[in-house]
Motif scaffolding. Sequence first.
Motif, PDB file in Angstrom:
ATOM      1  N   LYS A   2      83.307 -23.618  32.820  1.00  0.00           N
ATOM      2  CA  LYS A   2      84.258 -22.532  32.562  1.00  0.00           C
ATOM      3  C   LYS A   2      85.704 -23.017  32.741  1.00  0.00           C
ATOM      4  O   LYS A   2      86.594 -22.592  32.011  1.00  0.00           O
ATOM      5  N   CYS A   3      85.902 -23.920  33.711  1.00  0.00           N
ATOM      6  CA  CYS A   3      87.250 -24.417  33.987  1.00  0.00           C
ATOM      7  C   CYS A   3      87.717 -25.376  32.907  1.00  0.00           C
ATOM      8  O   CYS A   3      88.914 -25.612  32.750  1.00  0.00           O
ATOM      9  N   ARG A   4      86.768 -25.994  32.201  1.00  0.00           N
ATOM     10  CA  ARG A   4      87.122 -27.071  31.281  1.00  0.00           C
ATOM     11  C   ARG A   4      87.511 -26.564  29.902  1.00  0.00           C
ATOM     12  O   ARG A   4      87.823 -27.341  29.031  1.00  0.00           O
ATOM     13  N   GLN A   5      87.417 -25.245  29.691  1.00  0.00           N
ATOM     14  CA  GLN A   5      87.764 -24.735  28.378  1.00  0.00           C
ATOM     15  C   GLN A   5      88.687 -23.522  28.498  1.00  0.00           C
ATOM     16  O   GLN A   5      88.757 -22.905  29.553  1.00  0.00           O
ATOM     17  N   PRO A   6      89.388 -23.186  27.439  1.00  0.00           N
ATOM     18  CA  PRO A   6      90.267 -22.029  27.484  1.00  0.00           C
ATOM     19  C   PRO A   6      89.430 -20.784  27.749  1.00  0.00           C
ATOM     20  O   PRO A   6      88.220 -20.813  27.495  1.00  0.00           O
ATOM     21  N   PRO A   7      90.011 -19.689  28.214  1.00  0.00           N
ATOM     22  CA  PRO A   7      91.445 -19.516  28.468  1.00  0.00           C
ATOM     23  C   PRO A   7      91.887 -20.157  29.784  1.00  0.00           C
ATOM     24  O   PRO A   7      91.059 -20.464  30.627  1.00  0.00           O
ATOM     25  N   VAL A   8      93.221 -20.325  29.884  1.00  0.00           N
ATOM     26  CA  VAL A   8      93.816 -20.849  31.104  1.00  0.00           C
ATOM     27  C   VAL A   8      93.810 -19.753  32.161  1.00  0.00           C
ATOM     28  O   VAL A   8      94.249 -18.641  31.887  1.00  0.00           O
ATOM     29  N   PRO A   9      93.304 -20.025  33.365  1.00  0.00           N
ATOM     30  CA  PRO A   9      93.388 -19.005  34.414  1.00  0.00           C
ATOM     31  C   PRO A   9      94.840 -18.771  34.818  1.00  0.00           C
ATOM     32  O   PRO A   9      95.623 -19.711  34.862  1.00  0.00           O
ATOM     33  N   ARG A  10      95.210 -17.519  35.042  1.00  0.00           N
ATOM     34  CA  ARG A  10      96.594 -17.207  35.423  1.00  0.00           C
ATOM     35  C   ARG A  10      96.620 -16.514  36.772  1.00  0.00           C
ATOM     36  O   ARG A  10      95.652 -15.878  37.170  1.00  0.00           O
ATOM     37  N   VAL A  11      97.784 -16.605  37.431  1.00  0.00           N
ATOM     38  CA  VAL A  11      97.961 -15.893  38.690  1.00  0.00           C
ATOM     39  C   VAL A  11      97.969 -14.399  38.414  1.00  0.00           C
ATOM     40  O   VAL A  11      98.673 -13.928  37.527  1.00  0.00           O
ATOM     41  N   THR A  12      97.128 -13.646  39.121  1.00  0.00           N
ATOM     42  CA  THR A  12      97.189 -12.196  39.039  1.00  0.00           C
ATOM     43  C   THR A  12      97.498 -11.668  40.424  1.00  0.00           C
ATOM     44  O   THR A  12      97.585 -12.448  41.377  1.00  0.00           O
ATOM     45  N   ASP A  13      97.634 -10.377  40.525  1.00  0.00           N
ATOM     46  CA  ASP A  13      98.065  -9.755  41.765  1.00  0.00           C
ATOM     47  C   ASP A  13      97.274 -10.282  42.976  1.00  0.00           C
ATOM     48  O   ASP A  13      96.090 -10.011  43.128  1.00  0.00           O
ATOM     49  N   GLY A  14      97.954 -11.066  43.807  1.00  0.00           N
ATOM     50  CA  GLY A  14      97.318 -11.524  45.032  1.00  0.00           C
ATOM     51  C   GLY A  14      96.196 -12.517  44.826  1.00  0.00           C
ATOM     52  O   GLY A  14      95.465 -12.842  45.759  1.00  0.00           O
ATOM     53  N   GLN A  15      96.007 -13.002  43.600  1.00  0.00           N
ATOM     54  CA  GLN A  15      94.933 -13.977  43.410  1.00  0.00           C
ATOM     55  C   GLN A  15      95.441 -15.223  42.699  1.00  0.00           C
ATOM     56  O   GLN A  15      96.238 -15.138  41.767  1.00  0.00           O
ATOM     57  N   ALA A  16      94.970 -16.359  43.131  1.00  0.00           N
ATOM     58  CA  ALA A  16      95.424 -17.629  42.579  1.00  0.00           C
ATOM     59  C   ALA A  16      94.905 -17.811  41.159  1.00  0.00           C
ATOM     60  O   ALA A  16      93.983 -17.121  40.723  1.00  0.00           O
ATOM     61  N   ALA A  17      95.515 -18.766  40.434  1.00  0.00           N
ATOM     62  CA  ALA A  17      95.116 -19.043  39.062  1.00  0.00           C
ATOM     63  C   ALA A  17      93.882 -19.931  39.075  1.00  0.00           C
ATOM     64  O   ALA A  17      93.936 -21.116  38.751  1.00  0.00           O
ATOM     65  N   CYS A  18      92.767 -19.345  39.480  1.00  0.00           N
ATOM     66  CA  CYS A  18      91.538 -20.127  39.614  1.00  0.00           C
ATOM     67  C   CYS A  18      90.352 -19.202  39.392  1.00  0.00           C
ATOM     68  O   CYS A  18      90.360 -18.068  39.851  1.00  0.00           O
ATOM     69  N   TRP A  19      89.357 -19.695  38.662  1.00  0.00           N
ATOM     70  CA  TRP A  19      88.182 -18.855  38.420  1.00  0.00           C
ATOM     71  C   TRP A  19      87.342 -18.706  39.680  1.00  0.00           C
ATOM     72  O   TRP A  19      86.624 -17.744  39.860  1.00  0.00           O
ATOM     73  N   TYR A  20      87.419 -19.709  40.545  1.00  0.00           N
ATOM     74  CA  TYR A  20      86.599 -19.668  41.756  1.00  0.00           C
ATOM     75  C   TYR A  20      87.476 -19.842  42.983  1.00  0.00           C
ATOM     76  O   TYR A  20      87.428 -20.876  43.654  1.00  0.00           O
ATOM     77  N   PRO A  21      88.323 -18.838  43.291  1.00  0.00           N
ATOM     78  CA  PRO A  21      89.253 -19.016  44.401  1.00  0.00           C
ATOM     79  C   PRO A  21      88.509 -19.245  45.728  1.00  0.00           C
ATOM     80  O   PRO A  21      87.430 -18.701  45.938  1.00  0.00           O
ATOM     81  N   LEU A  22      89.107 -20.072  46.553  1.00  0.00           N
ATOM     82  CA  LEU A  22      88.507 -20.370  47.851  1.00  0.00           C
ATOM     83  C   LEU A  22      88.647 -19.153  48.750  1.00  0.00           C
ATOM     84  O   LEU A  22      89.653 -18.452  48.726  1.00  0.00           O
ATOM     85  N   VAL A  23      87.635 -18.892  49.538  1.00  0.00           N
ATOM     86  CA  VAL A  23      87.705 -17.803  50.498  1.00  0.00           C
ATOM     87  C   VAL A  23      87.609 -18.413  51.885  1.00  0.00           C
ATOM     88  O   VAL A  23      86.802 -19.310  52.121  1.00  0.00           O
ATOM     89  N   ASP A  24      88.459 -17.929  52.778  1.00  0.00           N
ATOM     90  CA  ASP A  24      88.362 -18.336  54.176  1.00  0.00           C
ATOM     91  C   ASP A  24      88.431 -19.840  54.369  1.00  0.00           C
ATOM     92  O   ASP A  24      87.702 -20.414  55.163  1.00  0.00           O
ATOM     93  N   GLU A  25      89.241 -20.484  53.573  1.00  0.00           N
ATOM     94  CA  GLU A  25      89.388 -21.935  53.723  1.00  0.00           C
ATOM     95  C   GLU A  25      90.608 -22.154  54.598  1.00  0.00           C
ATOM     96  O   GLU A  25      91.724 -22.220  54.122  1.00  0.00           O
ATOM     97  N   LYS A  26      90.419 -22.292  55.875  1.00  0.00           N
ATOM     98  CA  LYS A  26      91.563 -22.411  56.780  1.00  0.00           C
ATOM     99  C   LYS A  26      91.997 -23.872  56.875  1.00  0.00           C
ATOM    100  O   LYS A  26      91.169 -24.761  57.018  1.00  0.00           O
ATOM    101  N   VAL A  27      93.287 -24.103  56.755  1.00  0.00           N
ATOM    102  CA  VAL A  27      93.754 -25.484  56.802  1.00  0.00           C
ATOM    103  C   VAL A  27      94.450 -25.788  58.113  1.00  0.00           C
ATOM    104  O   VAL A  27      94.168 -26.781  58.777  1.00  0.00           O
ATOM    105  N   ILE A  28      95.381 -24.928  58.481  1.00  0.00           N
ATOM    106  CA  ILE A  28      96.168 -25.237  59.679  1.00  0.00           C
ATOM    107  C   ILE A  28      95.549 -24.567  60.904  1.00  0.00           C
ATOM    108  O   ILE A  28      95.286 -23.392  60.881  1.00  0.00           O
TER     109      ILE A  28
END
Lengths: 320, 324, 314
Positions: free
Chosen positions: B298-324
Amino acid sequence: MALVRVRKLSRLFDVSKPWLNRVIERRSKAFLTAVSEVDFDVEARSTYALVGESGSGKSTIGKMLVGLLKPTSGVVEIEGVDLASETDAAKIDAIRSDIQMIFQDPYASLNPRWRVRDIIVEPVASRGGNTDGLAEKLLEQVGLSKQDAGKFPHEFSGGQRQRICIARALASEPNLIVCDEPTSALDVSVQAQVLNLMSDLKDDFGLTYVLISHDLTVVRHMADKIGVLYLGRLVEEAAPDALFDTPKHPYTQMLLEAAPQMDGFGREVQPPEGEIPDPINPPPGCAFHPRCPIAQDICRKERPEMRKLGETRVACHMAE
Amino acid sequence: MTHPVLSIRDLSVEIPTRHGVVRPVDGVSYDIAAGEILGVVGESGAGKSMAGNAVIGLLTPPAHISTGEIWLNGQRIDQLTGDAMRRLRGKEIGMVFQDPLTSLNPLLRIGDQLTETMLTHLPISRSEAEKRAVAALDEVGIPGAAERVNSYPHEFSGGMRQRVVIALALCAEPSLIIADEPTTALDVSVQAQIIALLRRLCRDRGTAVMLITHDMGVIAEATDRVAVMYAGRLAELGPVRDVLTHPQHPYTHGLMASTPLASQGKSRLHQIPGAMPRLDAVPEGCAFHPRCPYATDKCRQPPVPRVTDGQAACWYPLVDEKVI
Amino acid sequence: MSDFPIPSAPKSRYRRAVESDLFYTFKRSPVAMVSAAVVLILVLAAVFAPLIAPTNPFDPSSLNLMNGFTPPMAPNAFTGDTFLLGTDDQGRDVFSTILYGMRISLFVGVAAVFLAMVLGITLGLISGYVGGWTETIIMRTADVQLTFPSILVAMLIFGIAKGVTPVEYRDQMAIWVLILAIGLSDWVQFARVVRGATLVEKNKEYVQAARLIGRTPGAIMLRHILPNVLSPVLVIATISLALAIIAEATLSFLGVGAPPTQPSLGTLIRIGQGFLFSGEWWILLFPAVTLLALALSVNLLGDWLRDALNPRLR
């Protein structure tokens, strides 16, 4: 025995105006003190980091270590040989092939008219060594492909070029590599690749690094020992944890406090006062005293010697 | 809630080249409210500066805005022509660049540069402007402002020069400041001073600031919200604390994780394989997919994912991925 | 390792040339293409002059004085021979003399520029890389020479050289003396540009990397710096070629250059201008037009090269 021994190392630069101007304006010669009486040792197979802001003399020290600049006074000994005073050509040549350098700008450090193969093997070829398959082997060791040997530098990205620089540095099988800001021209994600590569190669080849950087996060990650420079003087030297957790010198404290932190959301720091003084006319006594919150009379008059405080060496009258 | 000071909608910038049209900015939308600092972060070639240049009408031809709208205080500005745009720059938008020397005229005293700018944009008398010039220098923390107005740019140190540039950007009381890598050429201690200054001015005056930088530490400390750009597109947009501590986009996560942190010790750094694609070879679909560990067909073909309200431009946004 | 491998084969020399920016801008510049075509035709004509020229104008046996002053494209009143561009007073075919004259002009021009280039590059590299007193001496000499018009310098050198050559060798040596004179009057530009570029290059890190491994200054100058300062040299060489051809023509026109036994375009123009007012215009016009076409197209090519190699100069 330490691989690198630096004693009372100083370097002045003549920044006088031309002779005729000096005569007409009745001025004497002017000298910039880039490095002033710096002492340190680098143990074999360790990473020694020199950090400091611009004008701290860290790059000048790096150039003196590899023999690109001659010291004004003091000694740089590598494996017991002082390049500046040694007269035995064979010894000089042996040491030369033991030292390599990685530069900051991966776009300027590769000759644009040379093929990658020729660039990588130059340190060996110029001594008449055998270079069959050497470039290809090294390219694979730094994560590029054999075929890249026939290409020109402009066909590579910044990170890939820095890998080529590392491959060239490895060609003469050196013991010591001086890295002058090796990642500061690279993006964060590429920086991680290059730092990891440097760590791997250090283990594989038993290398010793002198890492010159202004980036405290990089230094903390890479170094076994850190020397902090201010206005050409070594003000503190400690292992990373000791330096970052309990900095002794007021300048180190200021520097750590000022560095932006990834988890410092909305952090209100009292920004440091003042700026680095003019190195042509450095302040008397301790060079940091005009900006130092705890400066006393003695700091304005006497230059503090390096002294030991636990495992840390620090040049401050007041530190404890 | 009033209008945002700056509002960018679906902005694209195109450059025709001999290898075809490249799009250094591709469908970018964000707002900046009064008194807010928006950080625009990305690696070199991400299009972060190009977006800023589009806002101030400083794209060098043949680069041009191909689609989208730019609104400043409720007025559409992307279609303004040369003269109107010039009036707007300086009056409504102040600019601070990486190299303070290029922003200052080396032949004019800094007091005169400040006075001239104010007289051009504000209805005040010369004596009033001169008084304000001293006040402006004082405000940005230049010691002895009353005497220093008569100095030339080369008589200042790098950090002081950047303060003068900020004073110059502020003197016509703009509602937006665009700061493009304002501290990159400066030392850590001076950088801290400049960031503190920008934040104080923004808070006291209610100026909106677009802070363009590649330094995640600066973003964390200085900004309220952050826009992460990758290959000309927005990858993620949101409050800085959320984005940096719980990144949704794998790129943001990779960016954060590859920065050496004290807590990590000597372990290997996380690394994103590969490098940002060149603008003439942006992959189909999500531009990040060749470097992404989670990419699917899904990521390798159009359409391009776009930023929407409060969500990153990604089809499979990470949840609870704590970095710091 | 970490990078996903995108191994691709290195490009061949031909592919790199065709894909280069230089070739691309060349294809899009009509001026450059026309100039290049004119230069190519003229150079080929000069090189293959013995094959193309209907007669050998310097072989006395092939000349017929009766053919003198034949107008272009018209049969001679006595012999009935027709000549494309007419003949001169000696009955020599103007077309042939132009082809042979162009050979001399081009040879002198190219050789002089080559001499100037070798001299200028060497001195420029040395003064840029070594600096100090060496630089001061070389560059002040250049400055002094620049205060004189180069044609004057060339005439001076020509005069001295002619003075020291024995009389019996003078005509034989004239061409070489001419090359020496023009070459020595033209090295300054090369030296200045190369010195400037060397000052920039020698501080780059790849030069430091070479110094670090103990390469000698000579090796660094030749192997590292020289290849990187050549593109401005190429531009100057092209423009200098046009100037050298004109300088040679000027000297020959003034009678101090190529001898009448080996006439260059300049010599032909000098001979031709004597007949202008007696109505034999073709003896002057055709060599002059050829010289103009040659110098102009080389010059335009040089202008284009400068723009293409250094967009900042535009």
